[in-house]
Write a protein that holds these residues in place. Structure first.
Motif, PDB file in Angstrom:
ATOM      1  N   VAL A  11       1.033  -1.087   0.002  1.00 31.60           N
ATOM      2  CA  VAL A  11      -0.043  -0.160   0.062  1.00 31.60           C
ATOM      3  C   VAL A  11       1.133   1.126   0.180  1.00 31.60           C
ATOM      4  O   VAL A  11       0.101   2.835  -1.000  1.00 31.60           O
ATOM      5  CB  VAL A  11      -0.785   0.461   1.219  1.00 31.60           C
ATOM      6  N   ALA A  15       0.774   4.135  -2.831  1.00 30.29           N
ATOM      7  CA  ALA A  15       0.407   5.699  -2.190  1.00 30.29           C
ATOM      8  C   ALA A  15       1.398   6.718  -2.521  1.00 30.29           C
ATOM      9  O   ALA A  15       1.023   7.396  -2.983  1.00 30.29           O
ATOM     10  CB  ALA A  15       0.139   5.126  -0.606  1.00 30.29           C
ATOM     11  N   TYR A  18       0.411   6.588  -6.282  1.00 31.50           N
ATOM     12  CA  TYR A  18      -0.565   7.762  -6.136  1.00 31.50           C
ATOM     13  C   TYR A  18      -0.096   8.924  -5.914  1.00 31.50           C
ATOM     14  O   TYR A  18      -1.009  10.184  -6.665  1.00 31.50           O
ATOM     15  CB  TYR A  18      -1.079   6.972  -5.502  1.00 31.50           C
ATOM     16  N   THR A  19       0.614   9.621  -4.923  1.00 28.46           N
ATOM     17  CA  THR A  19       0.375  11.448  -4.591  1.00 28.46           C
ATOM     18  C   THR A  19       1.042  12.105  -5.698  1.00 28.46           C
ATOM     19  O   THR A  19       0.867  13.104  -5.498  1.00 28.46           O
ATOM     20  CB  THR A  19       1.288  10.866  -2.807  1.00 28.46           C
ATOM     21  N   LEU A  48      -2.978   7.818   2.777  1.00 32.97           N
ATOM     22  CA  LEU A  48      -2.992   6.362   2.562  1.00 32.97           C
ATOM     23  C   LEU A  48      -1.186   6.371   2.336  1.00 32.97           C
ATOM     24  O   LEU A  48      -0.901   4.926   3.555  1.00 32.97           O
ATOM     25  CB  LEU A  48      -3.166   6.261   1.225  1.00 32.97           C
ATOM     26  N   THR A  51      -1.525   5.887   7.123  1.00 34.45           N
ATOM     27  CA  THR A  51      -2.153   4.153   6.916  1.00 34.45           C
ATOM     28  C   THR A  51      -1.546   4.071   6.993  1.00 34.45           C
ATOM     29  O   THR A  51      -1.041   2.343   7.990  1.00 34.45           O
ATOM     30  CB  THR A  51      -3.375   4.167   6.821  1.00 34.45           C
ATOM     31  N   SER A  52      -0.696   3.207   6.026  1.00 33.82           N
ATOM     32  CA  SER A  52       0.559   2.052   5.316  1.00 33.82           C
ATOM     33  C   SER A  52       1.882   2.414   6.662  1.00 33.82           C
ATOM     34  O   SER A  52       2.182   1.179   6.684  1.00 33.82           O
ATOM     35  CB  SER A  52       0.663   2.092   3.775  1.00 33.82           C
TER      36      SER A  52
END
Length: 159
Positions: A11, A15, A18-19, A48, A51-52
């Motif tokens: 993740v 993430a 994605y970011t 994300l 949290t990862s």
């Protein structure tokens, strides 16, 4: 390495990519726009990442607390493994159905159906609570996006 560490690393990699992509979105065409197109995806990406990292840390703590177990006999399975795979598969199908129905049915109907189906699958006994959640959550989110943030979500047949 345990499942939390592996999941956290996967993740985290997603993430970060994605970011980076979220913050590369072009700026808004109009200067009067208060919230740009990269704000929400960027915030989701940062959450994300956080949290990862928490998942990785909890996996490391869990791995240190558990003493090394004697390796299981070949062919033995972890407790609850078939149930977990079944849940993941069915929840993935629910998510796929949500994605497919999002545009034709609109945000409100598709989200209400998705939340209702997932909560009924996970806890059938609390059906009244499930129905309330599946109605209140999408309506609240819709009004926040529509009225406060001026982000218009698809309405489908309700529009």
């Amino acid at each position: 390495m345990n499942k939390n560490i592996i999941s956290g690393v996967v993740v985290l990699a997603f993430a970060v990519i994605y970011t980076i992509m979220a913050f590369r979105l072009p700026p808004p065409a109009s200067e009067s726009v208060v919230v740009g197109p990269s704000v929400f995806p960027g915030a989701i990406g940062i959450l994300l990442i956080v949290t990862s990292v928490i998942l990785i840390i909890s996996g490391l703590i869990e791995a240190r607390r558990k003493p090394n177990k004697i390796e299981k006999k070949a062919g033995s399975k972890e407790e609850g493994e078939p149930q977990d795979k079944k849940k993941v598969f069915l929840l993935s199908l629910f998510l796929l159905g949500y994605v497919v129905l999002f545009v034709p049915l609109g945000y409100l109907i598709s989200t209400a159906l998705f939340i209702l189906s997932v909560t009924m699958y996970l806890d059938r006994k609390a059906w009244i609570r499930n129905v309330i959640y599946s109605l209140v959550f999408p309506i609240t989110v819709y009004f926040v996006f529509d009225r406060v943030l001026s982000v218009y979500l698809p309405l489908g047949p309700l529009g």
